[in-house]
Design a protein around this motif. Structure first.
Motif, PDB file in Angstrom:
ATOM      1  N   SER A  42       0.886  -1.173   0.006  1.00  0.00           N
ATOM      2  CA  SER A  42      -0.153  -0.069  -0.005  1.00  0.00           C
ATOM      3  C   SER A  42       0.838   1.094  -0.060  1.00  0.00           C
ATOM      4  O   SER A  42       1.900   1.304   0.723  1.00  0.00           O
ATOM      5  N   SER A 358      -4.361  -0.758   1.310  1.00  0.00           N
ATOM      6  CA  SER A 358      -5.087  -1.338   0.202  1.00  0.00           C
ATOM      7  C   SER A 358      -4.319  -2.621  -0.091  1.00  0.00           C
ATOM      8  O   SER A 358      -3.224  -2.225  -0.847  1.00  0.00           O
ATOM      9  N   SER A 382      -9.026  -4.955   2.582  1.00  0.00           N
ATOM     10  CA  SER A 382      -8.706  -3.987   3.693  1.00  0.00           C
ATOM     11  C   SER A 382      -9.567  -4.219   5.009  1.00  0.00           C
ATOM     12  O   SER A 382     -10.441  -4.980   4.906  1.00  0.00           O
ATOM     13  N   HIS A 437      -8.792   4.937   1.925  1.00  0.00           N
ATOM     14  CA  HIS A 437      -7.484   4.049   1.846  1.00  0.00           C
ATOM     15  C   HIS A 437      -6.479   4.570   0.949  1.00  0.00           C
ATOM     16  O   HIS A 437      -6.536   5.566   0.190  1.00  0.00           O
TER      17      HIS A 437
END
Length: 450
Positions: A42, A358, A382, A437
């Motif tokens: 992420s 994410s 998530s 996110h």
């Protein structure tokens, strides 16, 4: 040596699987021709890094206006704003080490072991206003405010360390030293406004022990003890005073203890080696490690032991420093300090820390017949729900390939016929992120065989 993976210069990352991403011809011949998974990461949307004018570090601390970094090698404390802009370097602070703030943030206290003293800094003018002498060869190191006094750990005898205090509210502040020092190393100290008459201390140098003291009377009366923790690098107490968290490099997780009885409540599985911890006012935990693969800081919401966010500070060879994590009091920003082994200390500012990871997992064949379409499947996950309509984008060997809709359960797939000349096509799948996110990225390589 730790492994780093980044994209676009900065990365906030989480491992989703653990297999080889890039397969050489020699490796491929020895592998079974089954399905393989990629790793996921992420990415930060807003992580800034600032080089500070110091080459040493002891502690990073933040209030609602400033970030403070104590630098014992430069006898100073650097004060920046929340964007990392240096406001002032407070100099003349002999061996500056542990720091603590008054509840109203009006004063910063700094331990000065090389002067056997503690300095009081006005946080508006950023100038030293008072200095409290703690006694010859006491070398104070760690600080905490509780019971109306400033507590400090110090060298009590040649072999033992103790906990002393200063009555900072007095016109002529008195200093009390420990008449029964029981510590091997100068203990880490912590307190909380939720339990203003309680002091927590943990062993710092190769020995076991953590204690809770009632300090309402002005003296430290031990009320709980555990030998379940050793050699603590950092210590923090929740705002309500109900729990303490320790960072101990000898374990591969951060330990959480109930207060005041010191029963171990749970652990945060952060990996090697825990060296920093900070707790926001709402109970969100930032747990730092020195070397845990790709990630430096793990962020946990109150009551959870799975991180909803993981942070990788920029670039390799720059480990997170001990006591190098700090929250803004309202939890809106997180700071980390690291050192690139040569040069100045670097301050990282993470201002989208409320966003969740994410995580993308890709599944693809390790080998695939030449001239036939290859199908790659994946999943976007998530701990925080995604928007209803979401897509991921796909590139092949750095060239745009397709955009794929993600189903409600997070799954997706795509099919591609690699060009005739491609032996090892690499597929990269990216989620752009959203209001809740950070972006996510995963890559997988397939060997095309004839």
């Amino acid at each position: 040596m730790r492994t780093r993976r980044s994209a676009g210069g900065t990365a906030l990352a989480a491992i989703a699987a653990s297999v080889t991403l890039f397969v050489s011809p020699a490796q491929a011949q020895g592998q079974a021709q089954d399905q393989s998974q990629s790793q996921s990461q992420s990415q930060s949307q807003s992580q800034n890094s600032v080089v500070l004018p110091v080459t040493s570090h002891w502690q990073t601390l933040a209030d609602s206006r400033h970030v403070y970094v104590s630098a014992p090698g430069q006898d100073s404390v650097v004060a920046t704003d929340h964007d990392g802009q240096v406001i002032k370097t407070v100099e003349g602070l002999d061996g500056a080490r542990g720091m603590t703030l008054t509840a109203d943030e009006s004063h910063l206290y700094v331990a000065l072991p090389e002067a056997d003293a503690i300095a009081e800094i006005d946080t508006v003018t950023l100038t030293e206003t008072r200095r409290f002498l703690t006694g010859t060869d006491t070398e104070p190191e760690n600080l905490a405010l509780a019971g109306g006094r400033l507590w400090f750990s110090y060298q009590a005898t040649v072999f033992d360390s103790g906990i002393g205090s200063v009555a900072v509210a007095e016109t002529a502040p008195s200093v009390d030293l420990d008449d029964n020092p029981v510590w091997y190393g100068k203990p880490r100290l912590a307190s909380s406004p939720g339990a203003p008459d309680r002091l927590v201390a943990a062993e710092s140098a190769g020995a076991a022990g953590m204690r809770v003291y009632d300090v309402a009377s002005g003296t430290a009366e031990e009320i709980a003890y555990t030998d379940g923790v050793v050699d603590v690098e950092d210590l923090a107490v929740t705002a309500d005073g109900s729990s303490a968290i320790t960072a101990n490099g000898g374990t591969y997780y951060h330990q959480r203890w109930s207060l005041p009885d010191l029963t171990e409540e749970t652990g945060y599985d952060t990996g090697a080696y825990p060296n920093a911890v900070s707790i926001a006012s709402d109970g969100t935990v930032a747990a730092g490690v020195m070397a845990s693969g790709d990630w430096d800081i793990f962020v946990y919401r109150p009551g959870e032991t799975a991180p909803f966010r993981t942070v990788s500070l920029n670039y390799g060879h720059m480990e997170l420093l001990e006591r190098g994590v700090a929250w803004v009091p309202d939890g809106s920003r997180l700071f980390g300090t690291r050192f690139p082994y040569s040069g100045e200390v670097v301050l990282d500012i993470i201002d989208d820390v409320h966003k969740a990871n994410s995580d993308i997992t890709l599944t693809a064949p390790q080998t695939h017949p030449y001239g036939q379409p290859v199908t790659i499947s994946g999943k976007l996950t998530s701990l925080v729900p995604f928007p209803k309509h979401k897509v991921v984008t796909v590139t092949r060997n750095n060239e745009p390939l397709t955009t794929v809709k993600v189903k409600s359960d997070g799954s997706f797939h795509f099919t591609d016929l690699p060009a005739d000349y491609m032996r090892y096509p690499e597929y990269v799948v990216t989620y752009a992120g959203d209001a809740e996110h950070v972006s996510g990225r995963a890559a997988v390589t397939v060997e095309i065989v004839t």
